[in-house]
Design a protein around this motif. Sequence first.
Motif, PDB file in Angstrom:
ATOM      1  N   LEU A 125       0.816  -0.816   0.190  1.00 41.37           N
ATOM      2  CA  LEU A 125       0.144  -0.110   0.074  1.00 41.37           C
ATOM      3  C   LEU A 125       0.722   1.416  -0.134  1.00 41.37           C
ATOM      4  CD1 LEU A 125      -2.199  -0.938   3.032  1.00 41.37           C
ATOM      5  CD2 LEU A 125      -3.076  -1.016  -0.074  1.00 41.37           C
ATOM      6  N   ILE A 126      -0.288   2.774  -0.550  1.00 45.45           N
ATOM      7  CA  ILE A 126       0.959   3.485  -0.055  1.00 45.45           C
ATOM      8  C   ILE A 126       0.514   4.201   1.038  1.00 45.45           C
ATOM      9  CG2 ILE A 126       0.959   6.440  -1.442  1.00 45.45           C
ATOM     10  CD1 ILE A 126       0.747   4.559  -4.065  1.00 45.45           C
ATOM     11  N   ARG A 127       1.040   5.145   1.800  1.00 47.76           N
ATOM     12  CA  ARG A 127       0.378   6.048   2.723  1.00 47.76           C
ATOM     13  C   ARG A 127       0.712   7.458   2.614  1.00 47.76           C
ATOM     14  NH1 ARG A 127       1.683   4.476   9.235  1.00 47.76           N
ATOM     15  NH2 ARG A 127       1.839   6.523  10.171  1.00 47.76           N
ATOM     16  N   TYR A 128      -0.144   8.329   2.935  1.00 48.44           N
ATOM     17  CA  TYR A 128       0.339   9.390   2.490  1.00 48.44           C
ATOM     18  C   TYR A 128      -0.328  10.081   3.879  1.00 48.44           C
ATOM     19  CZ  TYR A 128      -1.637  14.742   1.656  1.00 48.44           C
ATOM     20  OH  TYR A 128      -1.297  15.538   1.351  1.00 48.44           O
ATOM     21  N   CYS A 129       0.616  11.346   4.729  1.00 49.06           N
ATOM     22  CA  CYS A 129       0.397  12.037   5.861  1.00 49.06           C
ATOM     23  C   CYS A 129      -0.386  13.544   5.443  1.00 49.06           C
ATOM     24  CB  CYS A 129       0.834  11.824   6.772  1.00 49.06           C
ATOM     25  SG  CYS A 129       0.719  12.223   8.727  1.00 49.06           S
ATOM     26  N   ASN A 130      -1.348  14.308   5.869  1.00 44.55           N
ATOM     27  CA  ASN A 130      -1.348  15.478   4.975  1.00 44.55           C
ATOM     28  C   ASN A 130      -1.036  16.887   6.088  1.00 44.55           C
ATOM     29  OD1 ASN A 130      -3.771  15.420   6.810  1.00 44.55           O
ATOM     30  ND2 ASN A 130      -4.933  15.180   4.852  1.00 44.55           N
ATOM     31  N   ALA A 131      -1.111  17.488   5.435  1.00 41.43           N
ATOM     32  CA  ALA A 131      -0.392  18.896   6.121  1.00 41.43           C
ATOM     33  C   ALA A 131      -1.508  18.809   7.846  1.00 41.43           C
ATOM     34  CB  ALA A 131      -0.956  20.433   6.029  1.00 41.43           C
ATOM     35  N   ASP A 132      -2.473  18.014   8.276  1.00 40.40           N
ATOM     36  CA  ASP A 132      -3.686  17.965   9.199  1.00 40.40           C
ATOM     37  C   ASP A 132      -3.518  16.316   9.951  1.00 40.40           C
ATOM     38  OD1 ASP A 132      -5.049  20.067   8.115  1.00 40.40           O
ATOM     39  OD2 ASP A 132      -6.032  19.093   6.848  1.00 40.40           O
ATOM     40  N   LYS A 133      -2.465  16.002   9.456  1.00 40.96           N
ATOM     41  CA  LYS A 133      -1.585  14.797  10.300  1.00 40.96           C
ATOM     42  C   LYS A 133      -2.574  14.120   9.901  1.00 40.96           C
ATOM     43  CE  LYS A 133       1.857  17.292  11.514  1.00 40.96           C
ATOM     44  NZ  LYS A 133       3.232  17.003  10.800  1.00 40.96           N
ATOM     45  N   ARG A 134      -4.144  14.173   8.862  1.00 45.34           N
ATOM     46  CA  ARG A 134      -4.704  12.856   8.293  1.00 45.34           C
ATOM     47  C   ARG A 134      -4.179  11.674   7.913  1.00 45.34           C
ATOM     48  NH1 ARG A 134      -9.519  12.452   4.497  1.00 45.34           N
ATOM     49  NH2 ARG A 134     -10.456  10.935   5.033  1.00 45.34           N
ATOM     50  N   THR A 135      -3.840  10.176   8.031  1.00 47.71           N
ATOM     51  CA  THR A 135      -3.259   9.192   7.298  1.00 47.71           C
ATOM     52  C   THR A 135      -4.065   9.204   6.337  1.00 47.71           C
ATOM     53  OG1 THR A 135      -1.716   9.012   9.103  1.00 47.71           O
ATOM     54  CG2 THR A 135      -1.817   7.744   7.421  1.00 47.71           C
ATOM     55  N   ILE A 136      -3.626   9.020   4.933  1.00 41.48           N
ATOM     56  CA  ILE A 136      -4.570   8.406   4.186  1.00 41.48           C
ATOM     57  C   ILE A 136      -3.618   6.986   3.608  1.00 41.48           C
ATOM     58  CG2 ILE A 136      -5.792   8.571   1.679  1.00 41.48           C
ATOM     59  CD1 ILE A 136      -5.967  11.932   2.633  1.00 41.48           C
ATOM     60  N   PHE A 137      -4.337   5.673   2.801  1.00 44.76           N
ATOM     61  CA  PHE A 137      -4.196   4.513   2.594  1.00 44.76           C
ATOM     62  C   PHE A 137      -4.521   3.868   1.089  1.00 44.76           C
ATOM     63  CE2 PHE A 137      -4.208   4.295   7.064  1.00 44.76           C
ATOM     64  CZ  PHE A 137      -2.410   4.041   7.307  1.00 44.76           C
ATOM     65  N   ILE A 138      -4.046   4.018   0.475  1.00 45.66           N
ATOM     66  CA  ILE A 138      -4.440   4.136  -1.186  1.00 45.66           C
ATOM     67  C   ILE A 138      -3.833   3.112  -1.956  1.00 45.66           C
ATOM     68  CG2 ILE A 138      -3.313   5.249  -3.111  1.00 45.66           C
ATOM     69  CD1 ILE A 138      -3.080   7.611  -2.024  1.00 45.66           C
ATOM     70  N   ASP A 139      -4.035   1.882  -2.492  1.00 45.93           N
ATOM     71  CA  ASP A 139      -4.271   1.145  -3.349  1.00 45.93           C
ATOM     72  C   ASP A 139      -3.030   1.657  -4.519  1.00 45.93           C
ATOM     73  OD1 ASP A 139      -3.828  -1.007  -5.582  1.00 45.93           O
ATOM     74  OD2 ASP A 139      -6.505  -1.250  -5.221  1.00 45.93           O
ATOM     75  N   PRO A 140      -1.499   1.290  -4.602  1.00 43.95           N
ATOM     76  CA  PRO A 140      -1.593   1.037  -5.639  1.00 43.95           C
ATOM     77  C   PRO A 140      -1.779   0.675  -7.466  1.00 43.95           C
ATOM     78  CG  PRO A 140      -0.185   0.237  -3.712  1.00 43.95           C
ATOM     79  CD  PRO A 140      -1.407   0.272  -3.620  1.00 43.95           C
ATOM     80  N   LEU A 141      -2.549  -0.098  -7.122  1.00 45.98           N
ATOM     81  CA  LEU A 141      -2.998  -0.093  -8.720  1.00 45.98           C
ATOM     82  C   LEU A 141      -3.930   1.007  -9.032  1.00 45.98           C
ATOM     83  CD1 LEU A 141      -3.492  -4.115  -7.891  1.00 45.98           C
ATOM     84  CD2 LEU A 141      -1.816  -3.113  -8.840  1.00 45.98           C
ATOM     85  N   THR A 142      -4.445   1.497  -8.431  1.00 46.81           N
ATOM     86  CA  THR A 142      -5.672   1.852  -8.820  1.00 46.81           C
ATOM     87  C   THR A 142      -5.608   3.689  -8.629  1.00 46.81           C
ATOM     88  OG1 THR A 142      -6.799   1.677  -7.439  1.00 46.81           O
ATOM     89  CG2 THR A 142      -7.207   0.381  -9.068  1.00 46.81           C
ATOM     90  N   GLY A 143      -4.988   3.556  -7.379  1.00 50.13           N
ATOM     91  CA  GLY A 143      -4.895   5.427  -6.945  1.00 50.13           C
ATOM     92  C   GLY A 143      -6.118   4.870  -6.027  1.00 50.13           C
TER      93      GLY A 143
END
Length: 271
Positions: A125-143
Amino acid sequence: MTALHQAIVDQNTLLAGLLVTRQFTTATDVSSYLDMIDSLAEDVKASMDMQLDESLRFKQFSRFFYTQLAFSSNENDFFDSKYCLLDKVIDYRTGIPVTLAIVFSAIAQRLGFDVTGVNFPGHFLIRYCNADKRTIFIDPLTGKILDWQELERLYLSIVGDSDDDEMPAGVLDCASTEEIVVRMLHNLKASFIREEKYQNALRAVDLLIGLSPNDPYERRDRGFLLHQLECPQVAKADYQFFIEHCPQDPSAQLLKLQMRHWDSMSRVILH
């Protein structure tokens, strides 16, 4: 191997992945592929509205990655070894979860986003932590962004029957560069074995053993590959190492029988 170890120490996942690739495609110019990623990051940046807040800019980037750059998987030939090799992934814009995640993360980091990989069981998986410190998980196959329920369903579908009916939080931790390299190599090993490219599979196992010299399962796999390459006597040392360290493993008994067979075949009977 020295350069690969240094890339792992430096937590430079893109460089480490390209150095792994060069072990199998020696003509790969690592510097040129690093430059390509820099160029792709510039292309993405030129398309983004820098007046938007970070989360919206990240959405723009993700959309650009999967539409304009057209990175994706090949569902009809998912296990082809070329989708495990970063140079081919960058050239053909096609990969598997771990290689797509490496490319996605490398571009995202150049754009200033806090993006890492997650060594999720069965599906990187892809893990993105935004400026508000919220963590989002993304499927690398599709976004596609995956919510907690979807992640939990994915986890339970992969691990199958388990004593736990909940997903452990630790499976969503950031992956280190070494963990990502090991995952790449395991995928390469499996793909090369499937394609009966045993010499390449052996190279993948040798790299894994270089990272973890005392892993009995890698030693067992190297023994299997040496056996396929008609080097049974060399394979015996790896099989013996595995049997000594994992005597209760079901395959240990089978390997003992195999070695007894080799011993009986090698005896010379004089009349």
